[in-house]
Design a protein around this motif. Sequence first.
Motif, short mmCIF file in Angstrom:
data_model
loop_
_atom_site.label_atom_id
_atom_site.label_comp_id
_atom_site.label_asym_id
_atom_site.label_seq_id
_atom_site.Cartn_x
_atom_site.Cartn_y
_atom_site.Cartn_z
N PHE A 71 -9.14 6.48 -1.17
CA PHE A 71 -9.15 5.01 -1.08
C PHE A 71 -9.54 4.49 0.30
CE2 PHE A 71 -6.31 5.94 -4.63
CZ PHE A 71 -6.83 5.10 -5.61
N GLY A 72 -10.00 5.37 1.18
CA GLY A 72 -10.47 4.95 2.49
C GLY A 72 -9.39 4.39 3.38
N VAL B 214 0.83 -1.21 0.00
CA VAL B 214 0.00 0.00 0.00
C VAL B 214 0.87 1.26 0.00
CG1 VAL B 214 -1.66 1.36 1.34
CG2 VAL B 214 -1.98 -1.12 1.08
N PHE B 215 1.91 1.26 0.83
CA PHE B 215 2.81 2.42 0.87
C PHE B 215 3.52 2.63 -0.46
CE2 PHE B 215 3.12 1.97 5.70
CZ PHE B 215 2.31 3.06 5.92
N SER B 216 3.88 1.52 -1.11
CA SER B 216 4.55 1.64 -2.40
C SER B 216 3.62 2.24 -3.44
CB SER B 216 5.02 0.25 -2.87
OG SER B 216 5.99 -0.27 -1.99
N ILE B 217 2.36 1.82 -3.43
CA ILE B 217 1.38 2.34 -4.39
C ILE B 217 1.10 3.82 -4.11
CG2 ILE B 217 -1.03 2.19 -5.15
CD1 ILE B 217 -0.83 -0.85 -4.62
N LYS B 218 1.00 4.16 -2.81
CA LYS B 218 0.77 5.57 -2.46
C LYS B 218 1.93 6.44 -2.95
CE LYS B 218 -0.68 6.68 1.65
NZ LYS B 218 -0.83 6.70 3.13
N SER B 219 3.14 5.96 -2.78
CA SER B 219 4.32 6.70 -3.22
C SER B 219 4.30 6.90 -4.73
CB SER B 219 5.59 5.95 -2.80
OG SER B 219 6.74 6.62 -3.26
N TRP B 220 3.90 5.83 -5.44
CA TRP B 220 3.85 5.91 -6.91
C TRP B 220 2.78 6.91 -7.36
CZ3 TRP B 220 0.03 4.75 -10.48
CH2 TRP B 220 0.45 4.69 -11.83
N CYS B 221 1.63 6.92 -6.68
CA CYS B 221 0.54 7.84 -7.02
C CYS B 221 0.94 9.29 -6.78
CB CYS B 221 -0.70 7.50 -6.20
SG CYS B 221 -1.53 5.99 -6.71
N LYS B 222 1.65 9.52 -5.67
CA LYS B 222 2.08 10.89 -5.37
C LYS B 222 3.01 11.44 -6.44
CE LYS B 222 3.39 10.10 -1.06
NZ LYS B 222 3.95 10.38 0.29
N LYS B 223 3.94 10.57 -6.91
CA LYS B 223 4.89 11.00 -7.94
C LYS B 223 4.23 11.11 -9.31
CE LYS B 223 8.90 8.93 -5.62
NZ LYS B 223 9.95 7.89 -5.70
N LEU C 30 -0.22 14.05 -6.24
CA LEU C 30 -1.30 14.12 -5.25
C LEU C 30 -0.73 14.16 -3.85
CD1 LEU C 30 -3.72 11.42 -6.73
CD2 LEU C 30 -4.01 13.90 -6.85
N GLU C 31 -1.46 14.83 -2.94
CA GLU C 31 -1.07 14.82 -1.54
C GLU C 31 -1.49 13.50 -0.90
OE1 GLU C 31 -2.58 18.13 0.55
OE2 GLU C 31 -1.64 19.62 -0.76
N GLU C 32 -0.75 13.09 0.12
CA GLU C 32 -1.02 11.80 0.78
C GLU C 32 -2.41 11.77 1.39
OE1 GLU C 32 1.02 8.89 4.12
OE2 GLU C 32 2.20 10.49 3.17
N LYS C 33 -2.86 12.91 1.95
CA LYS C 33 -4.20 12.96 2.56
C LYS C 33 -5.29 12.73 1.52
CE LYS C 33 -3.08 15.99 6.45
NZ LYS C 33 -3.38 17.28 7.13
N VAL C 34 -5.07 13.26 0.33
CA VAL C 34 -6.06 13.09 -0.75
C VAL C 34 -6.15 11.61 -1.14
CG1 VAL C 34 -6.62 13.65 -3.14
CG2 VAL C 34 -5.70 15.42 -1.62
N ILE C 35 -5.00 10.97 -1.25
CA ILE C 35 -4.98 9.53 -1.60
C ILE C 35 -5.66 8.71 -0.52
CG2 ILE C 35 -3.48 7.55 -2.03
CD1 ILE C 35 -1.41 9.53 -3.14
N ASP C 36 -5.34 9.02 0.75
CA ASP C 36 -5.95 8.26 1.85
C ASP C 36 -7.46 8.39 1.85
OD1 ASP C 36 -3.47 7.47 2.66
OD2 ASP C 36 -3.28 8.92 4.29
#
Length: 205
Positions: A195-196, A173-182, A186-192
Motif C-alpha cells: 500500500f506504499g 491506518v494502523f487499525s486497518i494494518k492490524s486487521w489485515c495482519k490478523k 500478513l507481515e507488516e512489511k508486506v502490507i506497507d
Amino acid sequence: MSKRRGLSLEEKRQRMQEIFFEKKAVFQLKEIEKIAPKEKGITSMAVKDVLQGLVDDGLIDSDRIGTSNYFWAFPSKASQVRKRKIQDLTSQLEESEKKRKMLEKTAAKATVGKEESDDRTKLLATLAEKESENSRLDSELARYRECDPEVLEEVKQQTLVAKDASNRWTDNVFSIKSWCKKKFSLEEKVIDKQFGIPEDFDYID
C-alpha cells in the motif's frame, strides 16, 4: 409586369372585419373561408389565423354550439375595443410623462453642487490622490498581515486542527494494518510495501 403585392396582416384584419360589418350575420369558419377569398382577397389558408387573431384581440366574438364554432362582430363592438385601447394607451402615456418629469427633477437635484468649477476640480484631484494613497496603504498592510497576532493565532489553531485530523487518519491506518495482519496472516512489511506506506509512518507529535 410586376407581381401584385399581397395583403399585409393589418389589411387582412380590416377586410375580415368588413365581412361581418357589411353582412351583419353569424358565420361558421367554413363559410368565412368561402367568402373571404372571393369578396376580400384573403386567401382561404390565411382565414383561420386572421380570424383567431381578431377573436384574441376581442374584435370578433366566437362561441361553440354543439360541434360547430360560430363567429360574429358588430361595428359598435369594434368601436368600443378601439376606444378602450386608446384610453389604455393614453393612460400609459400620461404615466410615462409623469415618470419623465420626476426623473428630470431628480437629475436636476443630483447635479446641484456638482457644477464645474476650480474648487470642484481641485477637490476631485485631492479625492483621487487620497484613494490612491489608501490603496497603497492597504497593499502595505496586507504584507504585514502575516505578523498580526490575531492572524498568527488563527494559523496556530488551524495547525492544531490539521494535526488532530492527521493523527486520526494515522490511527485508522494502523487499525486497518492490524486487521489485515490478523485476517490474512500478513507481515507488516508486506502490507506497507503493498500500500506504499513509508517505514517512518507514525503519529505527529
